[in-house]
Design an enzyme around this catalytic site. Structure first.
Site, short mmCIF file in Angstrom:
data_model
loop_
_atom_site.label_atom_id
_atom_site.label_comp_id
_atom_site.label_asym_id
_atom_site.label_seq_id
_atom_site.Cartn_x
_atom_site.Cartn_y
_atom_site.Cartn_z
N ASP A 1 2.00 26.58 98.58
CA ASP A 1 3.28 27.24 99.04
C ASP A 1 4.03 27.56 97.86
O ASP A 1 5.42 27.88 98.17
CB ASP A 1 4.02 26.38 100.07
N GLU A 2 3.93 27.62 96.63
CA GLU A 2 4.92 27.87 95.43
C GLU A 2 4.06 28.05 94.16
O GLU A 2 2.97 27.67 93.92
CB GLU A 2 5.66 26.34 95.08
#
Length: 362
Positions: free
Chosen positions: A110-111
């Protein structure tokens, strides 16, 4: 301005999905929208992998034991994780990044860091690149992303937290050093609880305090991390965005606020670490054959225990089983345990044919 970075000044974007696992679940199930949810197991030894923003208002956060989360928020809804779905959405997001730059360094599902100094769209303003990427992510996935924009990785990461959720912030070369000076060291990315405690004991509470220390002092007290701390205290971070970097190992560790003496709390403490290292491997299409457990006791002595298997671990459940196999024999411990860590090594690319078999345990 060139004192803070080598010319040309780099343009780094850190993109961070908002409550990623929980947001995917709310997207896919209308009944969960607007409600406090936690992705994870609700059983006694369960751990929150992600919490929706509705749950965060009650103080629920990732890595929290599920029993604690339920006590803080009695109406909390637990949802079992669907890692195969999260990975598919992560791949959609990665494809959007690739439309703008090949310089992509994923940190987890997610990043990621993006270097958009020279980008495929020919855009000169990094904030506009971040806006476009966030809009495209929303259009394609229905999910919100936040972003931080700066001239180095450390400040881009710090900036991405400033206007969460669904926002972005920029820290310019002119403002970077002053921003760091006013920041409490406990909020520095890369400074964990143990290092924060050590800094406080040395009278270092803010970036300004850190800046006052000499390089020799920081190397003496923090070893090879000393030069890094010396740099970021001045808004300087020369680390490059490294796409497709080859790593020999992937690890995560945590120092606990209270020493652990029992097996179940240790298992709970390890669960978010397991999910973190597994998420990194998923995001980067790699798999591991060696698992190492690190245990640091209250007197700061430490041991490691490792296990190597013949084939790369196919699912997170297999990693959990292996970690538990290494963990169980050290109990009862000779002293309280202050830190636990999990490291994966013997890394290799994950074969595409194996992907459909991931997460069969969920």
């Amino acid at each position: 301005m060139n004192e803070t970075s080598s010319p040309p000044i780099r343009k780094i974007v850190h993109v961070d999905m908002d409550a990623f696992y929980a947001s995917v679940e709310q997207r896919d199930n209308a009944d969960l929208r607007g409600k406090p949810i936690a992705v994870g197991g609700s059983a006694a030894r369960g751990v929150v992998a992600a919490a929706s923003y509705e749950a965060r208002k009650f103080g629920v956060h990732s890595a929290m034991p599920s029993v604690t989360a339920k006590r803080k928020c009695p109406d909390l809804i637990f949802v079992p994780p669907r890692f195969a779905v999260y990975k598919a959405v992560s791949q959609q997001i990665r494809e959007i990044f690739a439309e703008y730059t090949p310089m992509i360094e994923p940190l987890s599902l997610d990043e990621a860091y993006l270097d958009v100094t020279q980008n495929l769209k020919g855009m000169t303003i990094a904030t506009e690149v971040a806006l476009e990427i966030r809009a495209k992510i929303k259009q394609v996935t229905g999910l919100n992303a936040s972003a931080g924009i700066s001239y180095n990785k450390f400040l881009a990461k710090m900036a991405s937290d400033l206007n969460k959720p669904n926002g972005q912030a920029v820290i310019t070369p002119k403002n970077g050093p002053a921003f760091v000076e006013q920041l409490p060291v406990r909020k520095f990315h890369g400074v964990g609880p143990a290092t924060t405690e050590k800094m406080h004991q040395l009278g270092i509470d803010t970036g300004a305090d850190l800046k006052e220390k000499t390089l020799e002092f920081l190397v003496e007290h923090f070893g090879k991390s000393g030069p890094y701390f010396y740099g970021i205290a001045r808004g300087i971070d020369e680390r490059q965005v490294k796409p497709d970097r080859v790593r020999k190992s992937v690890g995560a560790e945590d120092t606990f606020s209270e020493d652990l003496h029992a097996l179940e709390p240790a298992r709970e403490g390890l669960q978010p670490l397991i999910e973190k290292v597994w998420g990194y491997c998923e995001a980067n299409g790699i798999a591991a054959k060696t698992v190492t457990l690190k245990v640091k006791y209250a007197d700061f002595s430490q041991i490691t225990r490792s296990k190597t298997v013949l084939a790369p671990l196919p699912a997170i459940a297999d990693l959990e089983d292996l970690v538990n196999l290494l963990l169980a024999p050290i109990f009862p411990p000779r002293k309280g345990i202050r830190l636990l860590g999990v490291t994966l090594s013997s890394l290799e690319g994950r074969a595409p044919a194996a992907e459909p078999q991931l997460r069969l345990t969920f």
